[in-house]
Design an enzyme around this catalytic site. Structure first.
Site, PDB file in Angstrom:
ATOM      1  N   HIS A  69       0.689  -1.009  -0.151  1.00 43.43           N
ATOM      2  CA  HIS A  69      -0.057   0.111  -0.004  1.00 43.43           C
ATOM      3  C   HIS A  69       0.765   1.291   0.050  1.00 43.43           C
ATOM      4  CE1 HIS A  69       0.305   0.020   4.451  1.00 43.43           C
ATOM      5  NE2 HIS A  69       0.371   1.336   4.432  1.00 43.43           N
ATOM      6  N   ASP A 116       0.116  -7.611   1.892  1.00 46.86           N
ATOM      7  CA  ASP A 116       0.440  -6.360   1.798  1.00 46.86           C
ATOM      8  C   ASP A 116       2.043  -6.212   1.741  1.00 46.86           C
ATOM      9  OD1 ASP A 116       0.502  -3.341   1.752  1.00 46.86           O
ATOM     10  OD2 ASP A 116      -0.054  -3.257   3.846  1.00 46.86           O
ATOM     11  N   SER A 123       4.420   2.954   8.191  1.00 45.31           N
ATOM     12  CA  SER A 123       3.632   1.807   6.885  1.00 45.31           C
ATOM     13  C   SER A 123       5.063   1.684   6.385  1.00 45.31           C
ATOM     14  CB  SER A 123       2.740   2.344   6.339  1.00 45.31           C
ATOM     15  OG  SER A 123       1.816   2.758   7.028  1.00 45.31           O
TER      16      SER A 123
END
EC number: 3.4.21.-
Length: 558
Positions: free
Chosen positions: A360, A409, A507
């Site tokens: 992402h 992910d 992230s």
């Protein structure tokens, strides 16, 4: 573009909300002066403005150091094991246990084999009704192993073995093809163990004295420390089988055996060690380098002694070079009104030309993207930094977001060489190792990053925090993620003291776990809910090793 832009906070930096978070950090500032520590601009601008309110927070914390945990839900950490439901009962809890488990925390396994003899077989405990079954020795069949079938029809011998009857109707032998062995020819030529055999997942079930191993869910093992019902049994390769394993890190694989039909003991198994050639080149491939760019001398090793510095919002300001594989993904685009150009995601260097990150984080075109290695302070250009453009982005093909939750992910960034080379090894830039097996729940690992996500600010300095791995069974409880965690995800945090350890990572940044002084990237920061209250959720790197290696090897041929 990003996972859970509204209520899904992807591991934000702010650990304890509002004034009370400051109360915790300010107290440590006053009690442990550190001449080397430089506070963040963000810390001053956001938290130091209202001195009256801040002072009252500090007083509240001083008077009652357990202020933050006073009203904790006793079921928040789901103390019930084996999938038990935790029910709040006043200030405490009770566990509603599924069969065949019992005990105040569902920690005991009921022996359903007591009145169910198996005759010519072993009674095993199962997790589905009637919670026991008989594992019959060939050629016996039936619920109690009392019925005999023809020994060679159908052929019990595997891998092309030939079955021959003996004089006694229950006896037979298998003539195995070359390179296969075992009573049923079930053991292949590649069935061997590496190092101490901790990662051994072969099918040998005989000991060095040719005793047959007990099943790991045998009723005889319910009082043993190692059985199918132990925590992390699957991570150890233990299940409803009787294959040799090494869950305690002994010198080689072993198993339990039955002595005199009652007593239980253990023995080392009759499984060979892999030869040096097998270990170095298990598939017989040509031993060519991965790319024309030389790899670093070693991975997962730092040259920096750990130095504990001032706590910042529940994490620690990291010493330069402590996480030399940490990568900063930066963009020349303004992503949102609140997110300027610059750092927006983390990553980990796994090869001089390759960075591992979250899928992402890769919605930006390569021309707007760069990777900075060795970075410590985002506001400065430091002498030990190395900066590279991105040549290609490889997003895992089955990456998908469902209900704002990112699945699979993971992505790889191939760096664009500068002056004919990718990353150069230094004290501040090194690769982290890819794991060769699972780590156990409860293992203490590190998350690192600048705490910056797509929805808020963070520290200018690289931060880190220690977290503990949490089993998916616990993480999928109703109190935490209610079955949203799949097998390709792992959770990490601190269930006993939430709020101090779940929000320091970026992230795409690394979750690293250490073994024998070497750091391995075990997870990639992916998503989470209620930052600081629930564990962080990470992509489990071990589930994608084949894809990672295949992608890098394929690109090396170009």
């Amino acid at each position: 573009m990003f996972a859970r832009m509204s209520d899904l906070h992807v591991l934000l930096l702010m650990v304890l909300a509002g004034k009370t978070a400051f109360g915790l950090s300010l107290l440590s500032f006053l009690t442990e002066p550190d001449p080397d520590w430089t506070p963040d601009q963000y810390e001053y601008s956001q938290e130091y403005n209202n001195q009256e309110e801040n002072a009252s927070s500090t007083t509240a914390y001083s008077d009652n150091p357990d202020w933050y945990y006073e009203e904790d839900d006793p079921c928040l950490s789901n103390p019930c094991t084996h999938g038990g439901d935790c029910l709040v009962s006043g200030a405490t809890f009770t566990c509603r246990c599924p069969d065949p488990f019992s005990g105040n925390r569902c920690q005991n396994v009921q022996n359903k084999c007591k009145n169910n003899p198996c005759g010519r077989g072993d009674c095993l405990i199962t997790q589905s009704p009637p919670y026991h079954r008989c594992a019959c020795k060939h050629p016996y069949r039936g619920s109690d192993c009392s019925r005999v079938v023809p020994v060679c029809r159908p052929n019990p011998c595997q891998n092309g073995g030939t079955c021959s009857r003996q004089r006694r109707r229950s006896k037979f032998t298998c003539a195995c093809p070359d390179q296969f062995k075992g009573k049923l020819c079930e053991i292949g030529p590649d069935d061997c163990y590496v190092d101490d055999g901790y990662s051994y997942r072969g099918r040998v079930s005989k000991t060095i004295h040719q005793h047959t191993c007990l099943y790991w869910n045998s009723h005889l093992l319910l009082q043993e420390k190692y059985n199918m019902f132990m925590e992390d049994a699957e991570a150890h390769g233990i299940g409803e089988h009787n294959f040799c394993r090494n869950p305690d890190g002994d010198k080689k694989p072993w198993c339990f055996i039955k002595v005199n039909n009652v007593k239980v003991k253990w023995e080392y198994c009759d499984v060979p060690a892999c030869s040096a050639l097998d270990v170095a080149n298990p598939e017989g491939r040509p031993t060519e380098p991965l790319t024309k760019f030389p790899e670093f001398g070693s991975c997962g090793r730092t040259e920096i002694a750990e130095k504990k510095v001032k706590r910042i919002f529940g994490g620690f300001k990291s010493t330069a070079g402590k996480h030399p594989w940490q990568a900063s993904l930066q963009t020349s685009l303004r992503l949102t009104v609140s997110t300027p150009q610059g750092h927006y995601c983390g990553g980990a260097l796994i090869h001089p030309c390759w960075v591992l990150t979250a899928a992402h984080c890769t919605e930006i075109k390569t021309k707007y993207l760069k990777v900075v290695l060795g970075d410590q302070d985002l506001t400065k250009t430091e002498f030990h930094e190395q900066s590279f453009g991105v040549q290609k982005i490889f997003k895992y093909s089955h990456y998908i977001e469902i209900d704002d939750i990112p699945y699979n992910d993971i992505a790889l960034l191939k760096l664009k060489p500068v002056d004919g080379h990718c990353a150069l090894e230094s004290k501040y830039v090194k690769t982290v190792c890819l794991p060769d097996g699972p780590f156990l729940s409860g293992t203490e690992c590190y998350i690192s990053g600048w705490g910056v996500t797509e929805t808020g600010e963070g520290s200018r300095h690289l931060l880190d925090a220690k977290v503990k791995l949490i089993s998916n069974t616990i993480c999928n409880s109703r109190q935490l993620y209610d079955h949203s965690i799949d097998d390709n995800m792992i959770c990490a945090g601190n269930l006993q003291k939430p709020g101090q350890d779940s929000c320091q990572g970026d992230s795409g940044g690394p979750l690293t776990c250490e073994k024998d002084g070497t750091s391995y990237i075990y997870g990639i920061v992916s998503w989470g809910l209620e930052c600081g209250k629930r564990p962080g959720v990470y992509t489990q790197v071990t589930k994608f090793l084949t894809w990672i290696k295949a992608t890098m090897e394929k690109e090396a041929s170009f």
